[in-house]
Design a protein around this motif. Structure first.
Motif, mmCIF file in Angstrom:
data_model
loop_
_atom_site.group_PDB
_atom_site.id
_atom_site.type_symbol
_atom_site.label_atom_id
_atom_site.label_comp_id
_atom_site.label_asym_id
_atom_site.label_seq_id
_atom_site.Cartn_x
_atom_site.Cartn_y
_atom_site.Cartn_z
ATOM 1 N N GLY C 202 42.383 39.774 32.527
ATOM 2 C CA GLY C 202 41.166 39.355 33.215
ATOM 3 C C GLY C 202 41.504 38.568 34.468
ATOM 4 N N ALA C 203 42.424 37.613 34.315
ATOM 5 C CA ALA C 203 42.825 36.799 35.453
ATOM 6 C C ALA C 203 43.545 37.650 36.487
ATOM 7 C CB ALA C 203 43.717 35.656 34.983
ATOM 8 N N GLU C 206 41.202 39.605 38.590
ATOM 9 C CA GLU C 206 40.452 38.764 39.507
ATOM 10 C C GLU C 206 41.251 38.542 40.796
ATOM 11 O OE1 GLU C 206 38.983 34.295 39.219
ATOM 12 O OE2 GLU C 206 38.505 35.478 37.455
ATOM 13 N N THR C 208 42.251 35.998 42.445
ATOM 14 C CA THR C 208 41.953 34.922 43.380
ATOM 15 C C THR C 208 43.005 33.830 43.241
ATOM 16 O OG1 THR C 208 40.595 33.889 41.710
ATOM 17 C CG2 THR C 208 39.472 35.317 43.262
ATOM 18 N N SER C 211 43.012 32.148 39.871
ATOM 19 C CA SER C 211 43.617 32.807 38.723
ATOM 20 C C SER C 211 45.143 32.763 38.808
ATOM 21 C CB SER C 211 43.122 34.243 38.626
ATOM 22 O OG SER C 211 43.530 34.972 39.744
#
Lengths: 268, 218, 249, 203
Positions: C202-203, C206, C208, C211
């Motif tokens: 999930g991270a 992402e 960003t 994360s």
């Protein structure tokens, strides 16, 4: 290709089902350990067996479960122990327990409520396990057939885990909640589970939170040999042997196939 | 007799999938999905009856906190409304949170702290010491493989490589142990189809497969 | 108690790592990068994509795995929307039906292809594992999807679903922290996420600075534990049970 | 009204839900509330079944309307309604179907794991790299170790197998387990501060 693999497999396991080959077997040390712990129960001791495996896994967990049940019920006769049967995970477990009691275990001459009791499914899983360990009387209200527990003489003095001499459980899912709730009380805690779940239980076993484990048919067969009551386990072992050697063969054949195809210029 | 025949026919219907996808398997699949759904709905209704109807309506505990759960449960059905659908997120959020909490509960103690415990490296029995050392090395290297922000080079490269090898041993062991548990089902079912009356059903099945093969060739 | 403190420290560290995040680079996850490629193949062959998060739900100890599986589903839906491919998600958990419908809808919207989405993309099969297995197996050999993906909490249905996928010749992607099923995935999947890699997917998706901070904090946490591991071994060689002492504290 | 629509409310609910069991576990406080919460979860999951059933019905009724796989859809819906009715009308028929139809069907579906394990051995087992060689070598050793007859004939096999199982296997297993524990904590933190919200439908 795959069809041939499946057909040979079916034939291989069908042969021993038609006529047993009687190949030799050995008894694993962990089976002996479990057997000893159950055999060491003394007169008046209460053993509790939590049957939590699902119906679909009967083939793997069932034979050992039957062997243990038979052993426990044999001990009721021989030594006068008492047995509590309970299910916490899902309704499947209680169906299995009833099936074993109905079809595999000889309960003739034993008094229900005094020698053994079937509590059925008490929903709640981990909460129930915690309740059994800490406050038995408040979590268990009736048995599987709706009888209030104060009508069952053998349960009158069971207040918590300290009144129980041995706990065993069978599961086809996670073994984690059992040692978490029932381990560390200094009581034997035995697991009967899928062979794939055994590595999962090993860390608990090393810490002695679980004191013994059995898994799959080979242990069931060993257990049947130890108790002298042959059953499903011994019958299936020939098939096991054949199919394991078949597995090794397939890995080798698969690789030869792969390399010849690659040499022949086929795709990898 | 009839029972055993039904059982063996059902088994063969499912196993026909090994040959190819066919109408019998499809019937079996539909039956299984339907029956399983019926069982779960029945079990669900039983749960609702025991946990809601009996305490609240029969025992008259009108102020039980279970009512909040009922309200949250009913909120789920706002899903079917065009304007209030977002309310249905609340119960699901609470439920997922509780699941994560339960998972976390086991994570820290069982998965981290307990696993750090390791035996002595030098013991009277030299093999135990060596085994403990191997245990330590395999554990550390496989943990080191999962370092995300350090590139696998320099001193880390051989460590990560060793980590992969130790993990492969772990996976190989699992794969080897796998077979035993997996063939159990088939082995326990086979007596149903090779002994009468199941045998007759199997013969019919074999004939069907042969016929199907002949038709396909033409 | 000790762990609570550690978690707190790690959290503050991560916050500060967020600021200097651009300095770090995260290792690549081939399985996540292969999603687009696999969906592209499905588009070429004009066949659907099958996705499942396994039997686990979010109401029990499998919650973290399922959450990560759902996070990846979002990315897959987006890729499918872009390529114009039909996505089918099978679940045995009723409450995941609305959740996954929303995820898939959002994915198709994001990629500018909202007309393709239909609620029928999510198929519920009842809460039982065998029913789940059989309908996925049947679906794979009937409809022959080009791609079969399993990310999440999987039990034995994995073997059946991947086995059927292998026979049907699907491109297979998998990932699970459930150790017993990783070897099977190694054997029959084209790309996979091993163990904990799923949790961080999930991270990773992402991407960003925030994360990346998580990754850095996580790594330092691991190094700390490795040191603790060695210390524990040394201590127990010297006859002192360090871990017992720490966990009692 | 718009205040209630905000995304923060479900996230707060999520955080409360996840923190309660943890507070109970580590401090022993709030244990009543925590177990109450877990019993709510059971009720919520049960309520959710209806959503699933509605989904399944809509899917199959759509199919019937479009004339696609009609018999199949009718059979699923029919067997569901029939069996649910039987459950309350006739206990003995219910039990018979359960033990003679449902159980063997479900066991034979489960038995596919055995067949497919062989498929995996045949198709997946490729000596492509040194890691694959190691993987397969260990697999073969453990397979032989687990073969009942070989165990009986050669005790050395048991020693080797036990060693692999208990030493390097446990070591690597521990490493992976610890890593997973850490990642789970990180995921947990991401979730309670609302970064990871796939459970909300990606909102």
């Amino acid at each position: 290709m795959d069809r041939a693999v499946f057909i040979i497999f079916i034939i291989l396991i069908a042969i021993p089902a038609i006529s047993p080959l009687g190949l030799p077997i050995s008894i694993s040390s962990n089976t002996v350990e479990v057997y000893r712990q159950i055999e060491d129960l003394k007169s008046g001791d209460i053993a509790m067996w939590i049957t939590d495996f699902s119906v679909g896994t009967w083939g793997q967990v069932g034979p050992a479960e039957v062997a243990v049940y038979r052993h426990l019920f044999d001990l009721i006769r021989r030594k006068g122990i008492k047995v509590i049967i309970v299910t916490t995970y899902s309704v499947d477990g209680s169906l299995n327990a009833e099936r074993i009691l109905r079809e595999y275990v000889d309960t003739k001459g034993l008094k229900y409520g005094e020698d053994y009791v079937n509590l059925g499914w008490i929903p709640g899983y981990e909460t129930t396990l915690m309740g059994i360990a800490k406050d038995f009387q408040s979590i268990v209200k009736t048995d599987a057939y709706g009888t209030p527990i104060d009508k069952l003489p053998m349960l009158r003095n069971v207040r918590s885990i300290s009144d129980i001499a041995l706990i065993g459980f069978s599961t086809s899912t996670s073994p984690d909640p059992y040692p978490r709730q029932l381990g560390g009380y200094g009581k034997p805690l035995i697991i009967n589970t899928l062979i794939a779940t055994v590595p999962w239980t090993l860390p608990y076993y090393e810490k002695r939170l679980i004191t013994g484990y059995i898994g799959a048919e080979s242990d069931a067969a060993g257990y049947e040999k130890l108790t002298g009551m042959p059953g499903e386990g011994l019958r299936t072992l020939d098939a096991q042997t054949l199919s394991h050697i078949y597995g090794v063969g397939l890995i080798i054949i698969g690789n030869i196939w792969y390399f010849t195809r690659r040499r022949g210029g086929g795709k990898g | 007799m009839i029972d055993a025949l039904v059982t063996s026919i059902v088994i063969l219907m499912a196993w026909s999938f090994l040959y190819r996808e066919n109408i019998f398997y499809r019937i079996g699949e539909a039956l299984l999905v339907g029956l399983a759904l019926a069982i779960s709905v029945k079990v669900g209704l039983d749960v609702l009856f025991n946990r809601i109807y009996i305490p609240i309506v029969v025992k008259q505990q009108w102020l039980s906190p279970t009512l909040i759960a009922v309200a949250l449960g009913l909120m789920m059905y706002t899903r079917f409304s065009k304007s209030l659908w977002w309310v249905s997120r609340w119960p699901i959020a609470l439920l997922s949170g509780a699941g994560l909490g339960v998972a976390m509960k086991g994570a820290v103690m069982a998965q981290i702290v307990r696993q750090l415990d390791i035996g002595s490296l030098f013991t009277k029995d030299i093999f135990t010491g060596i085994n403990n050392l191997i245990l330590l090395v395999t554990a550390i290297t496989s943990l080191a493989y999962f370092l995300y922000t350090f590139e696998h080079k320099g001193a880390l490269a051989p460590v990560a490589k060793l980590g992969i090898y130790s993990m492969m041993i772990c996976f190989g062991t699992t794969l080897g142990l796998f077979l035993m548990s997996n063939i159990g089902f088939a082995i326990s079912l086979i007596p149903n189809v090779v002994r009468p009356p199941g045998l007759y059903a199997s013969i019919v099945a074999i004939i069907l497969i042969i016929v199907d093969n002949l038709i396909k060739k033409e | 108690m000790l762990m609570v403190i550690c978690i707190g420290l790690a959290y503050f560290y991560m916050k500060s790592a967020e600021r200097k995040a651009p300095r770090y680079r995260i290792r690549k996850f081939p399985a996540l990068e292969a999603i687009e490629e696999a969906v592209g193949r499905a588009a070429e062959m004009n066949r659907p994509v099958h996705y499942t998060t396994g039997i686990g739900g979010t109401d029990d100890q499998y919650a973290p795995m399922t959450l990560s599986g759902l996070a990846i589903l979002g990315r897959v839906a987006e890729a499918c929307g872009k390529a114009g491919v039909y996505l089918r998600y099978t679940t045995p958990r009723a409450y995941l039906v609305p959740v996954s419908q929303d995820i898939i809808k959002a994915g198709y919207m994001k990629s500018g292809n909202p007309d393709m989405y239909s609620p029928d993309m999510v198929y519920y099969v009842g809460e039982y594992q065998t029913a789940f297995m059989t309908s996925v197996m049947g679906y794979i050999l009937r409809e022959r999807p080009a791609v079969n993906m399993i990310f999440g909490a999987t039990l034995w249905e994995t073997i059946n679903q991947l086995g059927a996928g292998a026979i049907a010749g699907c491109i297979q992607l998998g990932g699970t922290p459930r150790l017993y099923y990783i070897p099977i995935m190694i054997c029959v999947c084209d790309y996979l996420l091993i163990g904990e890699e799923l949790y961080v997917a999930g991270a990773a998706l992402e991407g960003t600075p925030g994360s990346i901070g998580y990754f850095r904090g996580q790594d330092l946490y691991k190094i700390l534990l490795i040191i603790l591991f060695i210390l524990a071994a040394v201590a127990s060689t010297a006859g002192f049970n360090l871990i017992g002492y720490l966990s009692a504290w | 009204m718009s205040f209630l629509r905000r995304i923060e409310i479900p996230i707060i609910l999520f955080a409360i839900g996840s923190l309660l069991p943890l507070i109970d576990y580590y401090t022993g406080n709030l244990s009543v509330q925590a177990s109450e919460l877990l019993s709510w979860v059971v009720i919520l999951v049960t309520f959710s079944y209806l959503i699933g059933v509605v989904n399944l019905f809509r899917y199959h009724l759509n199919n019937i309307r479009k004339g696609r796989d009609v018999y199949y859809s009718v059979l699923i819906i029919g067997s569901f309604l029939f069996y649910l009715a039987i459950a309350y009308l006739n206990k003995s028929v219910y039990d018979w179907i359960f033990s003679k139809l449902y159980t063997p069907l479900s066991m034979s579906i489960s038995s596919f794991v055995g067949f497919y394990t062989y498929t995996v051995f045949l198709r997946g087992a490729r000596l492509k790299s040194p890691t694959a060689v190691l993987l397969l070598a260990v697999t073969i050793v453990i397979l032989l170790y687990n073969t009942p007859t070989i165990r009986a004939l050669s005790p050395q096999m048991i020693t080797i197998g036990d060693w692999i199982k208990n030493v390097p296997n446990t070591g690597a297993y521990r490493g992976i387990l610890i890593g997973m524990g850490i990642s789970m904590i990180v995921l947990f933190m991401r979730a309670i501060i609302g970064r990871e919200r796939s459970y909300l439908g990606g909102g």
